[in-house]
Design a protein around this motif. Structure first.
Motif, PDB file in Angstrom:
ATOM      1  N   SER A   1       2.504 -12.258  -3.349  1.00 60.49           N
ATOM      2  CA  SER A   1       2.985 -11.731  -4.633  1.00 60.49           C
ATOM      3  C   SER A   1       1.828 -11.219  -5.501  1.00 60.49           C
ATOM      4  N   VAL A   2       0.584 -11.563  -5.119  1.00 59.33           N
ATOM      5  CA  VAL A   2      -0.575 -11.037  -5.860  1.00 59.33           C
ATOM      6  C   VAL A   2      -0.716  -9.543  -5.531  1.00 59.33           C
ATOM      7  N   PRO A   3      -0.701  -8.668  -6.576  1.00 58.23           N
ATOM      8  CA  PRO A   3      -0.709  -7.224  -6.265  1.00 58.23           C
ATOM      9  C   PRO A   3      -2.063  -6.757  -5.730  1.00 58.23           C
ATOM     10  N   VAL A   4      -2.031  -5.917  -4.691  1.00 63.40           N
ATOM     11  CA  VAL A   4      -3.248  -5.244  -4.207  1.00 63.40           C
ATOM     12  C   VAL A   4      -2.916  -3.759  -4.077  1.00 63.40           C
ATOM     13  N   CYS A   5      -3.936  -2.953  -3.781  1.00 63.12           N
ATOM     14  CA  CYS A   5      -3.691  -1.513  -3.635  1.00 63.12           C
ATOM     15  C   CYS A   5      -3.436  -1.210  -2.159  1.00 63.12           C
ATOM     16  N   ASN A   6      -2.195  -0.788  -1.867  1.00 59.33           N
ATOM     17  CA  ASN A   6      -1.837  -0.527  -0.465  1.00 59.33           C
ATOM     18  C   ASN A   6      -2.647   0.611   0.137  1.00 59.33           C
ATOM     19  N   PHE A   7      -3.022   1.587  -0.715  1.00 62.29           N
ATOM     20  CA  PHE A   7      -3.798   2.721  -0.201  1.00 62.29           C
ATOM     21  C   PHE A   7      -5.165   2.242   0.298  1.00 62.29           C
ATOM     22  N   TYR A   8      -5.768   1.297  -0.443  1.00 63.00           N
ATOM     23  CA  TYR A   8      -7.070   0.794   0.006  1.00 63.00           C
ATOM     24  C   TYR A   8      -6.902  -0.061   1.259  1.00 63.00           C
ATOM     25  N   GLU A   9      -5.853  -0.887   1.277  1.00 60.90           N
ATOM     26  CA  GLU A   9      -5.621  -1.763   2.438  1.00 60.90           C
ATOM     27  C   GLU A   9      -5.466  -0.924   3.705  1.00 60.90           C
ATOM     28  N   GLU A  10      -4.673   0.139   3.599  1.00 58.41           N
ATOM     29  CA  GLU A  10      -4.440   1.012   4.764  1.00 58.41           C
ATOM     30  C   GLU A  10      -5.753   1.653   5.212  1.00 58.41           C
ATOM     31  N   PHE A  11      -6.518   2.120   4.212  1.00 57.62           N
ATOM     32  CA  PHE A  11      -7.790   2.761   4.546  1.00 57.62           C
ATOM     33  C   PHE A  11      -8.713   1.759   5.233  1.00 57.62           C
ATOM     34  N   ASP A  12      -8.706   0.529   4.728  1.00 60.88           N
ATOM     35  CA  ASP A  12      -9.619  -0.490   5.241  1.00 60.88           C
ATOM     36  C   ASP A  12      -9.297  -0.801   6.700  1.00 60.88           C
ATOM     37  N   VAL A  13      -8.007  -0.792   7.044  1.00 64.48           N
ATOM     38  CA  VAL A  13      -7.618  -1.135   8.413  1.00 64.48           C
ATOM     39  C   VAL A  13      -7.807   0.055   9.356  1.00 64.48           C
ATOM     40  N   HIS A  14      -7.327   1.255   8.950  1.00 62.79           N
ATOM     41  CA  HIS A  14      -7.332   2.382   9.890  1.00 62.79           C
ATOM     42  C   HIS A  14      -8.373   3.446   9.574  1.00 62.79           C
ATOM     43  N   GLY A  15      -8.665   3.638   8.270  1.00 65.86           N
ATOM     44  CA  GLY A  15      -9.467   4.794   7.856  1.00 65.86           C
ATOM     45  C   GLY A  15     -10.868   4.835   8.416  1.00 65.86           C
ATOM     46  N   ARG A  16     -11.464   3.664   8.648  1.00 64.81           N
ATOM     47  CA  ARG A  16     -12.852   3.669   9.125  1.00 64.81           C
ATOM     48  C   ARG A  16     -12.933   4.010  10.607  1.00 64.81           C
ATOM     49  N   LEU A  17     -11.822   3.787  11.328  1.00 60.62           N
ATOM     50  CA  LEU A  17     -11.839   4.026  12.772  1.00 60.62           C
ATOM     51  C   LEU A  17     -11.666   5.510  13.072  1.00 60.62           C
ATOM     52  N   GLU A  18     -10.968   6.207  12.163  1.00 66.09           N
ATOM     53  CA  GLU A  18     -10.656   7.611  12.430  1.00 66.09           C
ATOM     54  C   GLU A  18     -11.330   8.459  11.354  1.00 66.09           C
TER      55      GLU A  18
ATOM     56  N   ARG B   1      -2.493  11.078   0.703  1.00 63.94           N
ATOM     57  CA  ARG B   1      -1.047  10.804   0.604  1.00 63.94           C
ATOM     58  C   ARG B   1      -0.388  10.858   1.977  1.00 63.94           C
ATOM     59  N   GLN B   2      -0.807  11.837   2.796  1.00 65.01           N
ATOM     60  CA  GLN B   2      -0.230  11.951   4.153  1.00 65.01           C
ATOM     61  C   GLN B   2      -0.469  10.682   4.949  1.00 65.01           C
ATOM     62  N   LYS B   3      -1.725  10.197   4.898  1.00 63.45           N
ATOM     63  CA  LYS B   3      -2.106   9.059   5.732  1.00 63.45           C
ATOM     64  C   LYS B   3      -1.797   7.723   5.069  1.00 63.45           C
ATOM     65  N   GLY B   4      -1.585   7.786   3.718  1.00 62.47           N
ATOM     66  CA  GLY B   4      -1.433   6.527   2.993  1.00 62.47           C
ATOM     67  C   GLY B   4      -2.766   5.829   2.743  1.00 62.47           C
ATOM     68  N   TRP B   5      -3.870   6.625   2.738  1.00 65.27           N
ATOM     69  CA  TRP B   5      -5.209   6.046   2.521  1.00 65.27           C
ATOM     70  C   TRP B   5      -5.716   6.399   1.138  1.00 65.27           C
ATOM     71  N   CYS B   6      -6.659   5.584   0.640  1.00 66.80           N
ATOM     72  CA  CYS B   6      -7.250   5.851  -0.673  1.00 66.80           C
ATOM     73  C   CYS B   6      -8.272   6.990  -0.564  1.00 66.80           C
ATOM     74  N   PRO B   7      -8.042   8.124  -1.261  1.00 67.52           N
ATOM     75  CA  PRO B   7      -8.957   9.268  -1.137  1.00 67.52           C
ATOM     76  C   PRO B   7     -10.359   8.974  -1.645  1.00 67.52           C
ATOM     77  N   TYR B   8     -10.455   8.139  -2.691  1.00 68.52           N
ATOM     78  CA  TYR B   8     -11.772   7.873  -3.284  1.00 68.52           C
ATOM     79  C   TYR B   8     -12.665   7.140  -2.284  1.00 68.52           C
ATOM     80  N   PHE B   9     -12.150   6.042  -1.700  1.00 70.86           N
ATOM     81  CA  PHE B   9     -12.987   5.280  -0.766  1.00 70.86           C
ATOM     82  C   PHE B   9     -13.159   6.047   0.548  1.00 70.86           C
ATOM     83  N   LEU B  10     -12.167   6.855   0.900  1.00 64.51           N
ATOM     84  CA  LEU B  10     -12.287   7.690   2.098  1.00 64.51           C
ATOM     85  C   LEU B  10     -13.453   8.667   1.913  1.00 64.51           C
ATOM     86  N   ALA B  11     -13.515   9.290   0.723  1.00 66.80           N
ATOM     87  CA  ALA B  11     -14.596  10.256   0.461  1.00 66.80           C
ATOM     88  C   ALA B  11     -15.938   9.535   0.451  1.00 66.80           C
ATOM     89  N   ARG B  12     -15.972   8.358  -0.181  1.00 66.35           N
ATOM     90  CA  ARG B  12     -17.254   7.647  -0.245  1.00 66.35           C
ATOM     91  C   ARG B  12     -17.725   7.222   1.132  1.00 66.35           C
TER      92      ARG B  12
END
Length: 775
Positions: free
Chosen positions: A166-183, A200-211
């Motif tokens: 129930s503790v809120p987190v950012c789903n976009f960052y979570e998704e990026f953390d799991v899949h974004g670094r591999l691809e 938005r397409q991938k469901g990843w956080c654009p800011y951390f993806l760019a960084r």
């Protein structure tokens, strides 16, 4: 097209392949300006020498595309020599413009070579401009976005989430953390919007993806602060390779950016809010001691071992890094006196009380860091060493206490940054305590300025770390000033002239009214009614003969208000408004952008408009008045900086002692680069034309005129040096009549536009040799 000569559209079949000193460069336009060719030659010289350079290229001659074409060609031809281009620009619109030029270039590359380049280029900006989280992205201020983002992505929040969903987190960052670094991002050109769409397409956080992606990108476009502000550079740009080329575009103000990134201002209000922060920290520590004392012990143990932060999820936890440069950060363990959480908070309390007592000043106090440190040791027994660790120690504590929203703690962060800076740097800084602001001497509003005086401190690591750093702009004269104040040795210093098929700029110096009274914004005469009336007459006469838009610049908001009020009383404003509508830049950004929109509308529909603005303001820096939006620029007075400021006085003294630059030379240099920046807004390409009117007798002096860029100086004839208002009107009429004649591409070919074939002729090559003027 700003990059393309004569507004030539996208490239057609005739391939523009240019040989620059043995390097094959693809240039995405049908024709090339001679200065672009010359600029690329000098640029290649800098890259070959693996050194740094300063290049001044006239505005509106396609500087960006020349830089990009040459460096991309260099990267593809010598991939081992230059692995990355780091392109720094100042504002988001400028960043977007660079990315679009780059997209055009790479598409052209593909078309010519027939193969897809494996090239990744992207823009990076703040969370505010990249966030796609529905709740976070709608917040208004950047600081709020950063704080909210941290409260959803900090490692302790994510830990809690794993045990309690129930503790809120950012789903976009979570998704990026799991899949974004591999691809990794596939090759291509991404501006800020492209990143958001992809996110938005991938469901990843654009800011951390760019960084994350800038590590393997070939080209990065971002703002100066990512390299020059140590608090940000340490997080974002730390891993970038040495074999990178760094370009600072529009870099005429780079010394001020450097100084701002190392300076801190602390007001009475900051200290009051800091007090609240300390109380909150004390209560949280007390609470943690009762519920989870092991955490504090853990932290204590880590601090004994030293500040090696290997185990920390730096990406999301470190919100701002250490304010001092990397080689100044101590790598030893934290001093015993501030190791436990309670001791550290007690220490900060003492430091805060000391600062409060110092801010109860009745008169201005200026001192250098060693004096300040001696005084603090004598009065409250605080030593230098624990102060140096304040910034790091506070960050460690905020992490241990699992503080979610860090924006509330910006006051104590600021104070601890000050502590670390003041105890690290003994030279090149000054501390000035003022009981009130100079502009409102009756209101008690004490401020402590910890001011950097030496711009070379912040930029030194950039020169040391990267093999080539290029500083370029349309207004960098006198060129030798920049290597002096930034303390580096360039391999090439060059300024370029503007090759023109028709003289499309007409600079002139109006030094007298029709009544022969000298006009000037000099302090002695600025209240003189005759001078103000003559300034009004100049604007009135010009508003009658110049088509569409006129932009005029004053030396300060205060001066502009006085003059406009006086014009109103004399009835001059009313007469001007019969010819054109008047819009005024104010200190409020929203108001100014409305005024700009309406100004452009009035220029569009034929009513004509005048924009009254201020040198050093928003309009003078980032806004281009293309074609009919600016047919004349009038610079009322010489835009000297406010010389009574104590910080400026300290900087002038330091510049004199350290770099042997006389105060007067520096002030004139500073005023002239701003004046050139203002009038340079009027020419935005070779098909554009405009009047540049310097309305102050002082511009005619050799020391002032000689500090204007070469491409403006060349067109000031001796007969245009000290005109009356009437003479200026006659010259302007003649100039505008000439400019109204048809001007075709054919008129420019071979003179100011060159085709591939023309580049092969020896006569044209020898003319190109004369464009660049090395200092």
């Amino acid at each position: 097209a700003p990059g393309g000569p004569g507004g030539a559209g996208p490239a057609t079949a005739a391939a523009m392949r240019v040989n620059i000193d043995g390097l094959l460069v693809y240039f995405p336009y049908d024709y090339i300006y001679p200065e672009q060719y010359s600029y690329m030659l000098e640029l290649k010289g800098i890259l070959d020498a693996k050194g740094h350079g300063v290049l001044e290229m006239p505005s509106g001659t396609g500087k960006t595309i020349s830089l990009l074409s040459l460096i991309v060609a260099y990267q593809t031809t010598y991939p081992a020599e230059v692995t990355k281009l780091i392109y720094c620009s100042r504002t988001v619109p400028e960043i977007e413009k660079v990315v679009e030029e780059l997209r055009k270039l790479l598409e052209y590359h593909e078309k010519q070579t027939g193969e897809k380049e494996q090239f990744l280029a992207l823009a990076l900006s703040s969370r505010k401009n990249l966030c796609i989280h529905p709740e976070v992205s709608c917040l208004r201020f950047g600081k709020e976005v950063d704080g909210k983002c941290h409260s959803l992505t900090a490692s302790h929040v994510r830990m809690q989430h794993s045990s309690n969903p129930s503790v809120p987190v950012c789903n976009f960052y979570e998704e990026f953390d799991v899949h974004g670094r591999l691809e990794p991002l596939s090759s291509g050109v991404y501006n800020l919007d492209d990143l958001k769409v992809y996110g938005r397409q991938k469901g990843w956080c654009p800011y951390f993806l760019a960084r994350y992606s800038i590590m393997h990108a070939n080209i990065i476009v971002y703002s100066y602060h990512y390299l020059l502000d140590p608090k940000i550079a340490d997080m974002v740009s730390k891993e970038l390779s040495r074999r990178s080329v760094v370009v600072f575009d529009e870099a005429h103000n780079i010394d001020n950016v450097c100084i701002d990134s190392m300076s801190v201002n602390i007001s009475r209000r900051t200290l009051d809010n800091c007090q609240t922060n300390i109380d909150t920290l004390q209560n949280t520590i007390q609470h943690l001691k009762e519920t989870d004392a092991a955490k504090l012990k853990d932290e204590y143990r880590q601090l004994v071992q030293g500040l090696k932060e290997a185990h920390i999820a730096r990406e999301t936890d470190v919100y701002l890094s250490n304010p001092v440069l990397p080689d100044e950060i101590l790598q030893e363990s934290v001093p015993g006196s501030i190791r436990t959480a309670e001791h550290f908070v007690g220490f900060m309390k003492r430091f805060l009380e000391y600062l409060k007592s110092r801010l109860r000043v009745q008169h201005v106090v200026a001192e250098n860091p060693p004096c300040f440190l001696k005084d603090i040791f004598d009065k409250v027994c605080i030593e230098r060493k624990p102060l140096r660790f304040c910034a790091e120690r506070l960050r460690s504590l905020l992490r241990t206490l699992e503080i979610a929203d860090l924006t509330d703690f910006s006051p104590i962060t600021l104070v601890s940054n000050f502590a670390t800076l003041v105890s690290t740097y003994t030279k090149g800084f000054t501390i000035i305590m003022e009981p009130f602001d100079d502009r409102t001497p009756t209101v008690v509003n004490p401020v402590l300025h910890f001011s950097c005086l030496d711009p070379s401190i912040a930029i030194k690591p950039v020169f040391e770390r990267f093999q080539s750093v290029i500083i370029t702009s349309g207004t960098l004269s006198p060129l030798d000033m920049y290597p002096k104040i930034l303390d580096f040795r360039p391999v090439i210093l060059a300024t370029f002239t503007m090759t023109l098929a028709r003289t499309c700029l007409c600079p002139m110096i109006v030094g007298r009214g029709n009544d022969q009274v000298t006009i000037s914004s000099k302090f002695e005469t600025r209240e003189d009614i005759a001078v103000i009336r003559n300034y009004g007459n100049l604007l009135l006469e010009m508003s009658a003969i110049v088509p569409d838009g006129i932009v005029s610049f004053f030396t300060s908001y205060h001066y502009m208000e006085n003059i406009v009020a006086s014009w109103y009383e004399q009835g001059i404003l009313e007469n001007i408004q019969r010819n054109k509508l008047i819009f005024i830049e104010t200190q409020d950004a929203a108001e100014t952008s409305v005024a700009l929109d309406k100004y452009q509308e009035a220029c569009e529909n034929g009513r004509g408009a005048i924009l009254l603005s201020v040198a050093r303001g928003k309009v003078s820096e980032g806004i281009d008045f293309v074609h009919h939006y600016g047919r004349a620029v009038i610079m009322f007075g010489v835009p000297y900086v406010y010389t009574q400021s104590r910080i400026l006085k300290a900087r002038l003294e330091y510049t004199r002692d350290q770099f042997q630059i006389r105060e007067n030379d520096f002030l004139t240099f500073d005023a002239m680069r701003h004046a050139a920046q203002c009038v340079g807004r009027v020419i935005r390409g070779k098909t554009d034309y405009g009047l540049m009117i310097f309305a102050d007798k002082r511009y005619a002096r050799a020391d002032k005129r000689g500090k204007l860029p070469r491409w403006i100086q060349e067109h000031i004839t001796d007969s245009n040096l000290n005109l009356t208002v009437d003479e200026a009107v006659q010259i302007s009429k003649h100039f505008l009549r000439q400019m109204a004649q048809p001007f075709r591409k054919e008129d420019q070919l071979g003179l100011s536009l060159l085709s591939v074939e023309q580049l092969e002729s020896e006569e044209i090559m020898s003319r190109i040799q004369e464009i660049s003027h090395q200092v």
